[in-house]
Write an enzyme that holds these catalytic residues in place. Structure first.
Site, PDB file in Angstrom:
ATOM      1  CB  CYS A  35      10.778  17.943   0.664  1.00  0.00           C
ATOM      2  SG  CYS A  35      10.336  19.081  -0.667  1.00  0.00           S
ATOM      3  CD  GLN A  36      10.085  12.535   6.275  1.00  0.00           C
ATOM      4  OE1 GLN A  36       8.905  12.462   5.965  1.00  0.00           O
ATOM      5  NE2 GLN A  36      10.477  12.272   7.497  1.00  0.00           N
ATOM      6  N   PRO A  93       4.859   7.626  -3.142  1.00  0.00           N
ATOM      7  CG  PRO A  93       6.981   8.497  -2.620  1.00  0.00           C
ATOM      8  CD  PRO A  93       5.665   8.852  -3.286  1.00  0.00           C
ATOM      9  CE1 TYR A  94       8.362   7.487   2.429  1.00  0.00           C
ATOM     10  CE2 TYR A  94       7.961   9.209   0.815  1.00  0.00           C
ATOM     11  CZ  TYR A  94       8.840   8.472   1.588  1.00  0.00           C
ATOM     12  OH  TYR A  94      10.186   8.719   1.496  1.00  0.00           O
ATOM     13  CG  MET A  96       4.797  13.266   3.940  1.00  0.00           C
ATOM     14  SD  MET A  96       5.970  12.404   5.004  1.00  0.00           S
ATOM     15  CE  MET A  96       6.562  11.123   3.894  1.00  0.00           C
ATOM     16  CD  GLU A 112       1.266   9.964   7.753  1.00  0.00           C
ATOM     17  OE1 GLU A 112       1.999  10.942   8.034  1.00  0.00           O
ATOM     18  OE2 GLU A 112       1.718   8.829   7.513  1.00  0.00           O
ATOM     19  CG  HIS A 149       4.147  12.078  11.701  1.00  0.00           C
ATOM     20  ND1 HIS A 149       5.296  11.932  12.441  1.00  0.00           N
ATOM     21  CD2 HIS A 149       4.107  11.017  10.845  1.00  0.00           C
ATOM     22  CE1 HIS A 149       5.930  10.838  12.055  1.00  0.00           C
ATOM     23  NE2 HIS A 149       5.225  10.260  11.097  1.00  0.00           N
ATOM     24  CE1 TYR A 199       6.887   5.315   9.879  1.00  0.00           C
ATOM     25  CE2 TYR A 199       9.078   4.539   9.275  1.00  0.00           C
ATOM     26  CZ  TYR A 199       7.986   5.360   9.034  1.00  0.00           C
ATOM     27  OH  TYR A 199       8.002   6.216   7.973  1.00  0.00           O
TER      28      TYR A 199
END
Length: 634
Positions: free
Chosen positions: A139-140, A278-279, A282, A307, A310, A396
């Site tokens: 969703c990001q 894709p990352y 997360m 992560e 985060h 980053y």
């Protein structure tokens, strides 16, 4: 909510009324590739004479709307679709609502396919085990509105609960209520055939972009519980890789004392996603990890350090809107690298900054020709501008270097780390702007510092760091070079040699994967190697067949440094075959890998690269597809 300007990526009226809690009731339909169900928002009113609530949506099909206190279906309307922001959903509210009052709104709807960018539906052939289909969300930064109608801005944080009915095990970014994670897989029912309802609860308010769901042939293996911790931890993966994943990630990094606050999300689980993710990672209440991290030697597990950090910088203290995204990533990268010093040595911290600088300078140079605005830390996004267009290493690494510069200017870690702890304590659970951070920084040293610290802060060129453009940092940064010496010396030898017979595999003995990666990055700073040298380089050190995706990427970047070389098309063909999974059946969907490979291949032979992309387009996540096509069309 922060008290600053309105989020330029949202059409919702979250300043007037905002969600404090929501309930999801979903059914996953793998045949139609949609999620069907409802969301109930519990909203708090902030202004008088409020006539409507406005939600962000994107390509969802609204069935019915119910408003608390109103009989029957409520009236609603959808605004004209905006290319980036989607369609605003307008729902009238009962008259007489006063500030502080609450109201519930229920929306029955379903997602769409292929319109929903938040979801990727994989056929069973696209998974590792190839036995069942798979669904996962991302969703990001602004794609939650395609998963459910919401106020899709990080300025709004809400708790939530969810009931998910699926024929495959379902995982959400929340604490599982039932069935138990450590119980029989799929509650003992037949995976892929029997429906099971999974119940989750998220008691910590989080922004919409952290809502996540995954459903597939998943199983769970718990890690050993850490003494004195009230949170649990384990790994989720497909059955055929669960043991490999458990081994790879069982060494957890627990340094809560560094930020002065305990982990508060209750669950610290890892989910190994299919290769199209894709990352690299997360984090929500679980950490999504790309399959490429499973190297069998734990060389890439430091992604978990990033992560889990985060949880404090991003999930805990959240940027108010995309213009302040660097607060999430800059702080996280800075603390992650500080953890390298604590877990390993000061040399490892310096080495992390050094290796990160290569991608930073590449991205700064890229934006020099395309959009200099994206070289800034604090970006002035226009209303409706897609923040994904600015996705790069700038927030980053430029952000982390900014904080490192502040640390050094103030006099070192002993002076700066107590501030970092106060920053976490002050803003945990809030969404903030850069201005709020800066004001708190000066206020802290006014209260607990002295004239020297305040003068040091005033000496910093704030505008250059926050709003400056250019291909270099505002201040030259020096790092501990200890771990890079062997890598750099080897690269220099390769750049000067005329005879590769002087090299042997012992050249890299004693070097870990990160140091080999630094060697390959350093090679890119010299003139392109002759094609015979590149062939020997790949064969001698096993780079041409390395299972480590970080090393394969950097080898291909060395090989494709000269797009006009006699073998550039051969190298590009090999690199594309690797990235789309022709070699091992697994697409390398992480954008860190696929974007630079396609960018280089487009420079060599655009028609060939375009054909390969179209052939495998459906294997990439919608977000990755958009950014690959952005590279192609420039």
């Amino acid at each position: 909510m922060s008290s600053e300007t309105t989020d330029p990526t949202s059409q919702s009226n979250y300043r007037q009324i905002s969600t404090k809690h929501f309930s999801l009731d979903w059914s996953i339909d793998f045949h139609e590739k949609v999620i069907k169900g409802s969301i109930t928002h519990e909203l708090t009113v902030h202004t008088s004479d409020l006539k409507e609530v406005i939600f962000d949506t994107s390509d969802v099909v609204i069935k019915r709307v119910y408003v608390e206190g109103e009989a029957g279906h409520a009236q609603y309307s959808l605004g004209e679709k905006h290319e980036v922001m989607g369609s605003a959903l307008y729902i009238p509210l009962p008259a007489g609502l006063q500030p502080g009052s609450s109201v519930k709104v229920t929306i029955e709807y379903n997602t769409t396919e292929p319109g929903c960018k938040a979801l990727q539906w994989l056929d069973k052939a696209q998974t590792h085990g190839k036995t069942h289909p798979y669904l996962f969300s991302q969703c990001q930064p602004i794609y939650a509105r395609g998963l459910f109608p919401c106020q899709d801005t990080p300025s709004v944080k809400a708790t939530y609960e969810a009931r998910i009915t699926s024929v495959l095990p379902a995982l959400m970014s929340a604490i599982r209520v039932s069935p138990p994670a450590e119980g029989p897989v799929h509650d003992g029912k037949i995976v892929g055939q029997d429906e099971v309802t999974y119940v989750y609860n998220q008691p910590v308010p989080i922004p919409s972009y952290l809502i996540a769901i995954a459903s597939g042939n998943l199983c769970y293996r718990a890690f050993e519980k850490l003494e004195g911790k009230d949170w649990t931890s384990g790994v989720w993966a497909e059955p055929d890789i669960i043991n490999d994943a458990w081994w790879e990630f069982k060494e957890r990094y627990d340094k809560e004392e560094l930020v002065g606050m305990s982990y508060k999300f209750g669950v610290y689980d890892l989910l190994v996603l299919p290769p199209a993710f894709p990352y690299g990672g997360m984090v929500r209440s679980f950490i999504s990890l790309g399959l490429a991290l499973l190297t069998g030697d734990r060389t890439l597990v430091d992604v978990v350090v990033h992560e889990i950090t985060h949880s404090y910088f991003g999930n805990g203290i959240t940027h108010a809107d995309a213009s302040h995204f660097w607060l999430n990533e800059g702080w996280t990268t800075y603390i992650e690298r500080l953890l390298q010093q604590i877990l390993h040595s000061p040399a490892h911290r310096g080495f992390s900054f050094l290796t990160g600088s290569k991608q930073l300078y590449d991205d700064l140079k890229l934006y020099e020709q395309r959009n200099k605005k994206y070289q800034k830390l604090q970006i002035e996004f226009e209303k409706g501008e897609n923040p994904d267009d600015a996705y790069s290493s700038v927030p980053y690494d430029k952000g982390a270097n900014f904080l490192l510069h502040i640390e050094r200017t103030l006099g070192g870690l002993d002076v700066f780390l107590p501030y970092a702890k106060d920053y976490v304590k002050t803003f945990m659970g809030k969404s903030i702007t850069t201005e709020m951070w800066k004001e708190h920084l000066f206020d802290y040293y006014t209260r607990f510092g002295g004239d020297d610290e305040l003068e040091a802060l005033k000496s910093i060129d704030w505008d250059a760091w926050l709003f400056g453009t250019g291909v270099t940092l505002p201040v030259p940064m020096e790092y501990d070079m200890t771990l890079a010496q062997q890598s750099y010396k080897l690269a220099e030898r390769w750049s000067k040699t005329k005879d590769t017979s002087e090299f042997s595999v012992t050249d890299i003995s004693g070097m870990d994967a990160n140091q080999i990666g630094a060697f390959l990055e350093r090679l890119q700073s010299f003139d392109p190697l002759p094609v015979a040298h590149i062939d020997d380089l790949g064969d001698l050190y096993g780079l041409v067949s390395s299972p480590n995706a970080e090393l394969r990427l950097r080898f291909y970047q060395v090989a494709l440094l000269d797009p006009q070389s006699t073998k550039s098309e051969q190298y590009a063909t090999a690199a594309l075959g690797w990235i789309v999974g022709e070699e091992d059946g697994m697409v390398k969907g992480r954008m860190k890998f696929c974007r630079p490979i396609f960018r280089a291949a487009f420079s060599v032979n655009k028609a060939m690269a375009q054909h390969k992309y179209e052939e495998h387009k459906s294997s990439f996540h919608p977000i990755a597809r958009d950014l690959i096509e952005l590279v192609r069309d420039r």
